[in-house]
Design a protein around this motif. Structure first.
Motif, short mmCIF file in Angstrom:
data_model
loop_
_atom_site.label_atom_id
_atom_site.label_comp_id
_atom_site.label_asym_id
_atom_site.label_seq_id
_atom_site.Cartn_x
_atom_site.Cartn_y
_atom_site.Cartn_z
N PRO A 112 -7.70 -6.60 69.67
CA PRO A 112 -6.97 -7.68 69.00
C PRO A 112 -7.89 -8.54 68.13
O PRO A 112 -8.21 -9.69 68.47
N MET A 113 -8.33 -8.00 67.00
CA MET A 113 -9.24 -8.70 66.11
C MET A 113 -9.01 -8.25 64.68
O MET A 113 -8.41 -7.19 64.44
N LEU A 114 -9.45 -9.05 63.73
CA LEU A 114 -9.27 -8.73 62.32
C LEU A 114 -10.43 -7.90 61.80
O LEU A 114 -11.60 -8.18 62.11
N GLU A 115 -10.12 -6.90 61.00
CA GLU A 115 -11.14 -6.04 60.42
C GLU A 115 -11.67 -6.66 59.13
O GLU A 115 -10.95 -7.34 58.39
N SER A 116 -12.93 -6.39 58.84
CA SER A 116 -13.53 -6.87 57.60
C SER A 116 -12.84 -6.25 56.39
O SER A 116 -12.46 -5.08 56.40
N SER A 117 -12.67 -7.07 55.38
CA SER A 117 -12.16 -6.58 54.10
C SER A 117 -13.21 -6.72 53.01
O SER A 117 -12.91 -6.62 51.82
N ALA A 118 -14.46 -6.93 53.42
CA ALA A 118 -15.54 -7.18 52.47
C ALA A 118 -15.93 -5.92 51.71
O ALA A 118 -15.82 -4.80 52.22
N LEU A 119 -16.41 -6.11 50.52
CA LEU A 119 -16.93 -5.01 49.72
C LEU A 119 -18.10 -4.37 50.46
O LEU A 119 -18.98 -5.06 50.98
N GLY A 120 -18.09 -3.05 50.55
CA GLY A 120 -19.13 -2.34 51.26
C GLY A 120 -18.70 -1.85 52.63
O GLY A 120 -19.35 -0.98 53.21
N HIS A 121 -17.60 -2.42 53.16
CA HIS A 121 -17.03 -1.90 54.41
C HIS A 121 -16.21 -0.69 54.05
O HIS A 121 -15.20 -0.79 53.34
N TYR A 122 -16.62 0.49 54.51
CA TYR A 122 -16.07 1.75 54.02
C TYR A 122 -14.55 1.84 54.12
O TYR A 122 -13.88 2.22 53.14
N PRO A 123 -13.93 1.49 55.25
CA PRO A 123 -12.46 1.55 55.30
C PRO A 123 -11.80 0.65 54.26
O PRO A 123 -10.77 1.02 53.68
N ALA A 124 -12.40 -0.52 54.00
CA ALA A 124 -11.84 -1.39 52.97
C ALA A 124 -12.03 -0.79 51.58
O ALA A 124 -11.12 -0.80 50.74
N ASP A 125 -13.21 -0.25 51.31
CA ASP A 125 -13.48 0.36 50.00
C ASP A 125 -12.54 1.53 49.74
O ASP A 125 -12.13 1.76 48.60
N GLU A 126 -12.21 2.28 50.79
CA GLU A 126 -11.37 3.47 50.64
C GLU A 126 -9.88 3.19 50.87
O GLU A 126 -9.06 4.10 50.77
N GLY A 127 -9.56 1.95 51.19
CA GLY A 127 -8.16 1.56 51.29
C GLY A 127 -7.46 1.91 52.59
O GLY A 127 -6.23 1.99 52.63
N PHE A 128 -8.21 2.09 53.68
CA PHE A 128 -7.53 2.37 54.95
C PHE A 128 -7.93 1.38 56.05
O PHE A 128 -7.75 1.65 57.23
#
Length: 418
Positions: A112-128
């Motif tokens: 139960p926590m929020l995932e990083s959406s920062a540039l360089g975080h691979y899931p964020a960079d790839e949109g998943f």
């Protein structure tokens, strides 16, 4: 499923994480991924007995996660089924000749926590990356994908014996394994395995089995007193908050043991209605951990005594319930031998550790121990995942090459075992 399809499946799970006992969409996606395979899928009460679980998600909470699952593409009737009947799945696949029954535990829940959406975080960079208040920050999306991938890989049934993959809810908080044991999901398994990615270990480095670990008990403690006016008639009250506070300090003062490493923690304490009211109720959560199963029982017994004494001093009632639990692990040398041999045949494996001490707690150990107590063998393998952030952090991520490596190794293990 080929490797690209497995990666896509993992990303779908990562994009739509769900917390303990609310893995509605995850269970539905696993179920849908197995359509057409020669497997038997068991779910509901036959897969997980929830009757003894403390603090299950409320109906409203489950409805919220079910609605999110439907909004993400899950069929409404399957979301409703897993919402109402539990999320555990047992999937059986029979080989083409006689042999042992293999068990593989893979966990499904997120934190139960929020995932990083920062540039360089691979899931964020790839949109998943996740956009909800949950995150796969411990690799359970990878574990679930490995279970699905192994079932697909072995769907030609070219192995001895049978495979049972246990898709377990609620590993976080060590609550889900016992529900599957209580449903007799582990009965008849001869060789029991669990798998985990190791974020701090580079890809290509592997471990035949965890050893040790910490047995734990997660406790929910309720104190029931009597409300009264804090100025007008304080003597008529029975202060549940004072009892809970006294107990909390006492628990943190439990002496450490010379025979084992121990940990105690009071995690939450909620009490009271107003500044001028003697608190009539208080709720506390706490945990005990130890590297010895008998010691954790002793520490838990001392917690119960402290709670009872604090309650008696304030004239309040109390009850103590176990929310979650796990045991230490002592893997079998025979199983470690088999795993090390399978690892040695994989071209992407660079370094093999036979064993490694585990400092945390995982309720897969209960499953492995259950099988061992009934004459079987077991181990808990680990695969390096090169995460840029530590487990349970907003920047955790697993190298997706671990999926194919793990499936390859497990396939080799089952196909080559006599």
């Amino acid at each position: 499923m080929n490797n690209e399809q497995l990666i896509a499946f993992r990303r779908e799970l990562h994009r739509h994480p769900e917390p303990a006992f609310a893995e509605v969409g995850t269970a539905a996606r696993v179920e849908a991924s197995l359509v057409g395979l020669p497997v038997t899928v068991i779910s509901g009460v036959a897969a997980s007995d929830l009757s003894r679980v403390i603090n299950l998600p409320t109906k409203d909470t489950l409805a919220t996660w079910a609605d999110l699952a439907v909004g993400s593409g899950v069929r409404p009737e399957r979301a409703a089924y897993f919402r109402d009947n539990g999320t555990a799945l047992i999937v059986d696949l029979a080989g083409d000749r006689a042999g042992p029954t293999w068990g593989l535990r893979v966990d499904m829940d997120a934190l139960p926590m929020l995932e990083s959406s920062a540039l360089g975080h691979y899931p964020a960079d790839e949109g998943f990356n996740s956009s909800v208040a949950a995150m796969h920050a411990c690799g359970h999306d990878v574990h679930t994908t490995v279970g699905v991938g192994l079932l697909h890989r072995l769907s030609d049934r070219g192995f001895a014996g049978s495979l049972r993959v246990l898709f377990q809810p609620a590993e976080e908080g060590v609550r889900g394994a016992q529900t599957m044991i209580d449903a007799r999901a582990l009965d008849g398994i001869d060789h029991m395995l669990a798998i985990h990615v190791a974020g701090g270990m580079p890809f290509g480095e592997v471990v035949g089995s965890f050893t040790g670990g910490m047995a734990t008990r997660k406790l929910l403690v309720n104190f029931s007193g009597r409300a009264s006016h804090a100025a007008g008639m304080p003597e008529a009250g029975r202060n549940a908050l004072i009892a809970a506070s006294t107990a909390a300090i006492g628990i943190m003062g439990i002496p450490r043991f010379s025979t084992a490493d121990t940990r105690v923690n009071v995690g939450t304490l909620l009490a009271g209605d107003g500044v001028n009211i003697v608190p009539a109720a208080a709720t506390m959560t706490c945990e005990a951990r130890a590297t010895d199963d008998e010691v954790v029982e002793e520490v838990t017994a001392r917690i119960r005594e402290i709670v009872a004494g604090a309650s008696l001093a304030q004239g309040v009632e109390h009850d103590v319930a176990i929310m979650g639990q796990s045991a230490t692990i002592s893997p079998d040398e025979e199983m470690i031998d088999l795993l090390v041999n399978a690892f040695s045949k994989h071209p992407k494996v660079g370094k093999v550790h036979r064993t490694q001490t585990f400092a945390g707690s995982d309720d897969a150990n209960l499953m492995i121990r259950h099988v061992q107590l009934h004459g079987g063998i077991g181990a808990y393998l680990m695969v390096g995942a090169s995460s840029p952030g530590p487990h349970h952090s907003a920047t955790f991520d697993a190298d997706e090459r671990t999926i194919q490596l793990a499936v390859d190794v497990l396939e080799t293990l089952l196909r080559e075992h006599p």
